[in-house]
Design an enzyme around this catalytic site. Structure first.
Site, mmCIF file in Angstrom:
data_model
loop_
_atom_site.group_PDB
_atom_site.id
_atom_site.type_symbol
_atom_site.label_atom_id
_atom_site.label_comp_id
_atom_site.label_asym_id
_atom_site.label_seq_id
_atom_site.Cartn_x
_atom_site.Cartn_y
_atom_site.Cartn_z
ATOM 1 N N GLY A 194 -13.082 -3.103 0.250
ATOM 2 C CA GLY A 194 -14.341 -2.741 0.570
ATOM 3 C C GLY A 194 -14.772 -1.626 -0.368
ATOM 4 O O GLY A 194 -16.016 -1.458 -0.657
ATOM 5 N N ARG A 247 0.857 -1.280 0.097
ATOM 6 C CA ARG A 247 -0.025 0.048 -0.170
ATOM 7 C C ARG A 247 0.867 1.281 0.059
ATOM 8 O O ARG A 247 0.599 2.207 -0.709
ATOM 9 C CB ARG A 247 -0.867 -0.232 1.218
ATOM 10 C CG ARG A 247 -2.214 -1.113 1.100
ATOM 11 C CD ARG A 247 -3.144 -0.765 2.039
ATOM 12 N NE ARG A 247 -4.217 -1.348 1.981
ATOM 13 C CZ ARG A 247 -5.123 -1.782 2.896
ATOM 14 N NH1 ARG A 247 -5.016 -1.731 4.043
ATOM 15 N NH2 ARG A 247 -6.192 -2.610 2.418
ATOM 16 N N LYS A 257 -20.507 -16.288 1.064
ATOM 17 C CA LYS A 257 -21.784 -15.984 1.295
ATOM 18 C C LYS A 257 -22.458 -14.995 0.220
ATOM 19 O O LYS A 257 -22.150 -14.083 -0.165
ATOM 20 C CB LYS A 257 -21.761 -15.042 2.528
ATOM 21 C CG LYS A 257 -21.275 -15.927 3.992
ATOM 22 C CD LYS A 257 -21.446 -15.168 5.129
ATOM 23 C CE LYS A 257 -21.456 -16.121 6.298
ATOM 24 N NZ LYS A 257 -21.287 -15.162 7.434
#
Ligand code: ADP
Ligand code: MG
Length: 398
Positions: A379, A37, A200
């Site tokens: 995200g 990063r 999921k």
């Protein structure tokens, strides 16, 4: 978009307030274990310094409970930044006070300062305007290169940008992400195939719904496909399943039918007699998993079919592994998809990979460089794919 790019601006003599994502993993001794990063924002920092700007960097680390916390100090990051830049970095392990303000005021062109963990301030995550103004008072323009935090409406990622209506820009990393995401969601070359997997369904509902009107093919893989398979009347043994999402799964399939989306659920599965790398395994039809067995990966027939779909696509979006790739015994499906997507990229297909685990899988295979675009923001990218406006992007574009 061009006018928001630092590329077109000379920052000589400017005092730049730069937000980056330096939230790097550290071990128990506070040694940085992966500086990816940090390295990803080096081109932006170097450009500003080469122009002759004084650069004041804002970054966060971990999840502080409020107030200064030595265990979450950016000290190790400041030290590593000095090594990467090969120059001193002004850093005080304390909250903004007169000393810090004066150091910011005295910072010269070509010099760098790193502020202490911006999440030590409650105003940061609250998106507090007076805190944003306090930050803004340290510089005379704003650059955001923190794509990984672009889905947060925080003081340093979005609110502060409004203090610089005519002087706010995307850093190179952020610009790269925004360009590629826009290319994907608006004007993708057809056929456009989305490959969505992971554990999921519940975490991918927003993405599936947002993509249905945009794609030609939808490949549904990973653990989440068993909710679909069970809803369709299949036998899934102990495979992972969200029983309360079965109706939703059927509704999604119906929507795909109505939208003319070709969907594909793998036909064979690698199953295991327990959840471990050295479990006993066999390959069976995905809708005929015996009791006491659970599915861990997609099988060879499915891999061949997915390969066909990938090779016939001009645009690919992949999020979510095909199996429990953390166990080498069940990484074959995920690895095979990664190889096919890389091959398609070499033939001119545009492929985007997003999601923490999917990106980790592609990197683990050493294939990241062969993909058109690997998103750095887990995200943030997922929220963009759900069709949400990202505050960090909107704040610059407005
Ligand atoms: P990403 O981070 O790329 O968005 P997710 O977090 O949605 O991906 O899903 C990743 C997880 O899904 C991995 O931990 C992987 O082990 C799990 N997974 C994939 N296939 C299966 C399966 N058949 N059974 C259980 N878990 C699975
Ligand atoms: Mg994940």
């Amino acid at each position: 978009m061009n006018s928001n790019s630092i590329k077109d601006v000379n920052f000589k003599g400017r005092k730049v307030l730069l937000r980056v994502d330096f939230n790097v993993p550290m071990d128990d001794h506070r040694h940085i274990t992966d500086d990816t990063r940090m390295r990803e924002s080096m081109p932006t920092i170097q450009k500003l310094l080469t122009d002759g700007a004084a650069v004041i960097i804002m970054a966060h680390f971990g999840r502080p409970k409020g107030g200064f916390d030595a265990a979450l100090s950016l000290g190790p990051v400041a030290k590593h930044l000095e090594e990467l830049l090969q120059k001193p970095v002004v850093f005080f392990p304390e909250l903004i006070n007169d000393k810090v303000r004066e150091a910011a005021r005295n910072l010269q062109g070509g010099e760098v300062m790193l502020l202490e963990n911006i999440r030590f301030y409650e105003g940061e995550t609250k998106g507090d305007e007076s805190f944003a103004r306090e930050l803004a008072s340290l510089g005379d323009c704003y650059v955001n290169d923190a794509f990984g935090a672009a889905h947060r409406e925080h003081a340093s990622t979005a609110v502060v940008a409004r203090c610089f209506p005519h002087d706010k820009y995307f850093g190179f990393l952020m610009e790269h992400e925004v360009r590629n995401l826009e290319k994907l969601m608006h004007g993708a070359a057809r056929p456009f195939t989305a490959i969505i997997g992971g554990s999921k369904v519940s975490s991918k509902i927003g993405i599936l719904e947002n993509l249905i009107p945009k794609v030609d093919n939808m490949v549904i893989i990973g653990g989440m496909r068993y909710t679909f398979t069970k809803a369709l009347g299949g036998k899934i043994g102990n495979s992972i399943c969200e029983d309360d999402k079965m109706d939703l799964a059927l509704a999604l399939l119906k929507k795909m039918d109505e939208a003319g989306v070709q969907y594909y659920l793998p036909t064979d599965s690698v199953i295991a007699d327990n959840f471990s790398n050295d479990a006993k395994t066999q390959v069976v039809a995905s809708n005929a998993v015996p009791d006491g067995w659970e599915s861990m990966d997609c099988g060879p027939e499915s891999c061949r079919k997915i390969r066909e779909v990938i090779m016939a696509s001009k645009t690919i979006l992949w999020n979510g592994p095909a199996g429990v790739f953390e166990f080498p015994a069940f990484a074959k499906g995920t690895n095979e998809i990664a190889r096919c997507v890389a091959e398609a990229c070499e033939q001119g297909t545009f492929a985007a990979i997003g999601g923490g685990d999917s990106v980790a899988a592609v990197k683990q295979m050493g294939l990241a460089d062969r993909m058109s675009y690997v998103s750095t923001g887990g995200g943030a990218m997922l929220e963009y794919l759900e069709g949400k406006a990202l505050p960090g992007i909107v704040a610059i574009e407005q």
